[in-house]
Every structure is written in C-alpha cells, then in structure tokens.
Scaffold this motif. Structure first.
Motif, PDB file in Angstrom:
ATOM      1  N   UNK A  31      54.982  37.315  50.083  1.00  0.00           N
ATOM      2  CA  UNK A  31      54.426  36.771  48.755  1.00  0.00           C
ATOM      3  C   UNK A  31      53.643  37.963  48.650  1.00  0.00           C
ATOM      4  N   UNK A  32      53.274  38.845  47.817  1.00  0.00           N
ATOM      5  CA  UNK A  32      52.402  39.903  47.251  1.00  0.00           C
ATOM      6  C   UNK A  32      51.737  39.184  45.920  1.00  0.00           C
ATOM      7  N   UNK A  33      50.378  39.500  46.409  1.00  0.00           N
ATOM      8  CA  UNK A  33      49.223  38.672  45.450  1.00  0.00           C
ATOM      9  C   UNK A  33      48.013  39.896  44.407  1.00  0.00           C
ATOM     10  N   UNK A  34      48.031  39.437  43.776  1.00  0.00           N
ATOM     11  CA  UNK A  34      46.790  40.615  42.546  1.00  0.00           C
ATOM     12  C   UNK A  34      45.488  40.769  43.551  1.00  0.00           C
ATOM     13  N   UNK A  35      45.390  40.065  45.023  1.00  0.00           N
ATOM     14  CA  UNK A  35      44.211  40.948  45.706  1.00  0.00           C
ATOM     15  C   UNK A  35      45.218  42.269  46.427  1.00  0.00           C
ATOM     16  N   UNK A  36      46.434  42.344  46.893  1.00  0.00           N
ATOM     17  CA  UNK A  36      46.995  43.714  47.455  1.00  0.00           C
ATOM     18  C   UNK A  36      47.461  44.775  46.107  1.00  0.00           C
ATOM     19  N   UNK A  37      47.780  43.419  44.783  1.00  0.00           N
ATOM     20  CA  UNK A  37      47.945  45.136  43.852  1.00  0.00           C
ATOM     21  C   UNK A  37      46.791  45.457  43.033  1.00  0.00           C
ATOM     22  N   UNK A  38      45.948  44.900  43.202  1.00  0.00           N
ATOM     23  CA  UNK A  38      44.791  45.246  42.089  1.00  0.00           C
ATOM     24  C   UNK A  38      44.899  45.143  40.194  1.00  0.00           C
ATOM     25  N   UNK A  39      45.929  43.805  40.053  1.00  0.00           N
ATOM     26  CA  UNK A  39      46.133  43.875  38.843  1.00  0.00           C
ATOM     27  C   UNK A  39      46.668  42.143  39.163  1.00  0.00           C
ATOM     28  N   UNK A  40      46.816  41.500  37.783  1.00  0.00           N
ATOM     29  CA  UNK A  40      47.305  40.518  37.367  1.00  0.00           C
ATOM     30  C   UNK A  40      48.580  39.804  37.510  1.00  0.00           C
ATOM     31  N   UNK A  41      49.346  39.799  38.748  1.00  0.00           N
ATOM     32  CA  UNK A  41      50.392  39.201  39.645  1.00  0.00           C
ATOM     33  C   UNK A  41      50.420  38.510  40.988  1.00  0.00           C
ATOM     34  N   UNK A  61      47.701  25.110  34.266  1.00  0.00           N
ATOM     35  CA  UNK A  61      46.812  26.291  34.466  1.00  0.00           C
ATOM     36  C   UNK A  61      46.813  27.261  33.692  1.00  0.00           C
ATOM     37  N   UNK A  62      46.106  28.409  33.950  1.00  0.00           N
ATOM     38  CA  UNK A  62      44.931  29.121  32.459  1.00  0.00           C
ATOM     39  C   UNK A  62      45.892  30.102  32.500  1.00  0.00           C
ATOM     40  N   UNK A  63      47.504  30.224  33.484  1.00  0.00           N
ATOM     41  CA  UNK A  63      48.151  31.895  32.971  1.00  0.00           C
ATOM     42  C   UNK A  63      49.355  31.297  32.749  1.00  0.00           C
ATOM     43  N   UNK A  64      50.170  32.578  33.104  1.00  0.00           N
ATOM     44  CA  UNK A  64      51.775  32.573  32.437  1.00  0.00           C
ATOM     45  C   UNK A  64      52.525  32.225  33.584  1.00  0.00           C
ATOM     46  N   UNK A  65      53.293  30.974  33.980  1.00  0.00           N
ATOM     47  CA  UNK A  65      54.507  31.644  35.321  1.00  0.00           C
ATOM     48  C   UNK A  65      55.712  31.321  34.983  1.00  0.00           C
ATOM     49  N   UNK A  66      56.158  31.510  35.563  1.00  0.00           N
ATOM     50  CA  UNK A  66      57.634  32.112  36.032  1.00  0.00           C
ATOM     51  C   UNK A  66      58.435  31.280  37.295  1.00  0.00           C
ATOM     52  N   UNK A 128      56.575  34.229  40.339  1.00  0.00           N
ATOM     53  CA  UNK A 128      56.212  34.754  39.469  1.00  0.00           C
ATOM     54  C   UNK A 128      55.032  34.278  38.923  1.00  0.00           C
ATOM     55  N   UNK A 129      53.917  34.621  38.978  1.00  0.00           N
ATOM     56  CA  UNK A 129      52.258  33.768  38.494  1.00  0.00           C
ATOM     57  C   UNK A 129      51.460  35.520  37.275  1.00  0.00           C
ATOM     58  N   UNK A 130      51.455  35.247  36.414  1.00  0.00           N
ATOM     59  CA  UNK A 130      50.512  36.645  36.095  1.00  0.00           C
ATOM     60  C   UNK A 130      49.256  35.808  35.995  1.00  0.00           C
ATOM     61  N   UNK A 131      48.149  36.270  36.682  1.00  0.00           N
ATOM     62  CA  UNK A 131      46.817  35.834  37.493  1.00  0.00           C
ATOM     63  C   UNK A 131      46.296  36.375  37.946  1.00  0.00           C
ATOM     64  N   UNK A 132      45.281  37.111  37.464  1.00  0.00           N
ATOM     65  CA  UNK A 132      44.108  37.857  38.287  1.00  0.00           C
ATOM     66  C   UNK A 132      43.156  36.718  38.802  1.00  0.00           C
ATOM     67  N   UNK A 133      42.325  37.084  39.112  1.00  0.00           N
ATOM     68  CA  UNK A 133      40.614  36.216  39.026  1.00  0.00           C
ATOM     69  C   UNK A 133      40.118  35.490  38.329  1.00  0.00           C
ATOM     70  N   UNK A 134      40.204  34.126  38.729  1.00  0.00           N
ATOM     71  CA  UNK A 134      39.530  33.710  37.890  1.00  0.00           C
ATOM     72  C   UNK A 134      40.979  32.608  36.574  1.00  0.00           C
TER      73      UNK A 134
END
Length: 159
Positions: A31-41, A61-66, A128-134
């Motif tokens: 699992x790789x998150x927005x914390x490592x990537x620096x953008x909303x994924x 939730x307030x984001x797109x998920x696949x 896959x979650x299209x989300x960053x902080x928030x």
C-alpha cells in the motif's frame, strides 16, 4: 547511486491490517499513500488466499474510490476462483461477483460491508482512493456512528 528521476520511483511498504477484536487479517499486501507520493492517491494491492469478512460498516467518504478483483492465474485472466460480496447504497443492495470486476464508488455513495465468501484459488484485490489530506470516512447508519475503528495497521516492510 542517485538518479535524476528518483522522485518518481516508489517502493510501497508491506502493510497488514488486522481487526483488533479477533486478530483476523483483512489486508496483507502493498500500500502506497498520499503521504509517500505527495499527491492525492492511495493504492493498495493484495493477493487474497482465503475468505474474510471486513468489519467495515456501511460508510461514505468525500473522495472517489475504485475497488477491483482479478484472478491470480497469469495464464488466464478470466480464471476467477472466488466470490466477492459487496453491499451498496442506503438500501444495502447486495452485489455478488464471481468474475473479474471493478467497482467505482463516487463521493457520498454508501457502501460496505465487504466479504470474500469463497476462494478456490488466489485472487488479486486492488483499492484505489483519489484522496490526500482532508479525506473523510463516515459511518452511514446511525447505529454505527461513534464506533471506534477496530483495526490495527502494521508495517511489515523489510528494511
């Protein structure tokens, strides 16, 4: 040796997610998150080798998920030896998948629980979650509001 494009290369950590009540594993993969990537994924990938039932209650939730499930046979992408059950919508409409499937969950769509009821041969599960902080995740039904998240996330990455 540092390379010019190192910032584009990531090595996802091996993450295990357990339900605290019974110590059952509901995610064991990369699992790789927005914390490592620096953008909303955030993206997770695991091989599912045995049935499990997520304790994740119906939520929004307030984001797109696949969510996607694929067979694990590299010689036959249609070979899907499993059964996946997912509930969607406020009426908890039941969907049963017995072939490779991808599900799009737009912001605000109630979904879950999720259960893998049968695994005859390993399958691949991708989230896959299209989300960053928030990003938010809110229980949908009143009886689930206020419950604590009963999962434990463990980083098993070899250092």
């Amino acid at each position: 040796m540092a390379g010019k494009y190192d910032k584009y290369i990531h090595h996802p950590p091996h993450i295990q997610i357990k339900v605290k009540e019974d110590n059952s594993v509901v995610f064991d993969g990369l699992m790789l998150g927005h914390q490592q990537l620096g953008y909303g994924l955030t993206i997770g990938h695991q091989f599912v080798k045995k049935p499990f039932k997520s304790d994740n209650p119906c939520h929004t939730h307030n984001f797109d998920e696949f969510l996607a499930w694929y067979g694990g046979n590299p010689d036959d992408p249609d070979d899907f030896g499993a059964e996946v059950v997912l509930y969607m919508g406020k009426e908890q409409e039941k969907y049963v998948f017995t072939r490779p499937t991808m599900v799009y969950l737009p912001p605000g769509l109630p979904h879950c629980p999720l259960e893998i009821t049968r695994v005859d041969s390993p399958i691949i599960q991708i989230e896959i979650m299209l989300v960053a902080e928030g990003g938010t995740r809110e229980p949908y039904f009143e009886q689930d509001k206020g419950k604590v998240n009963l999962i434990e996330v463990i980083d098993l990455t070899r250092r």
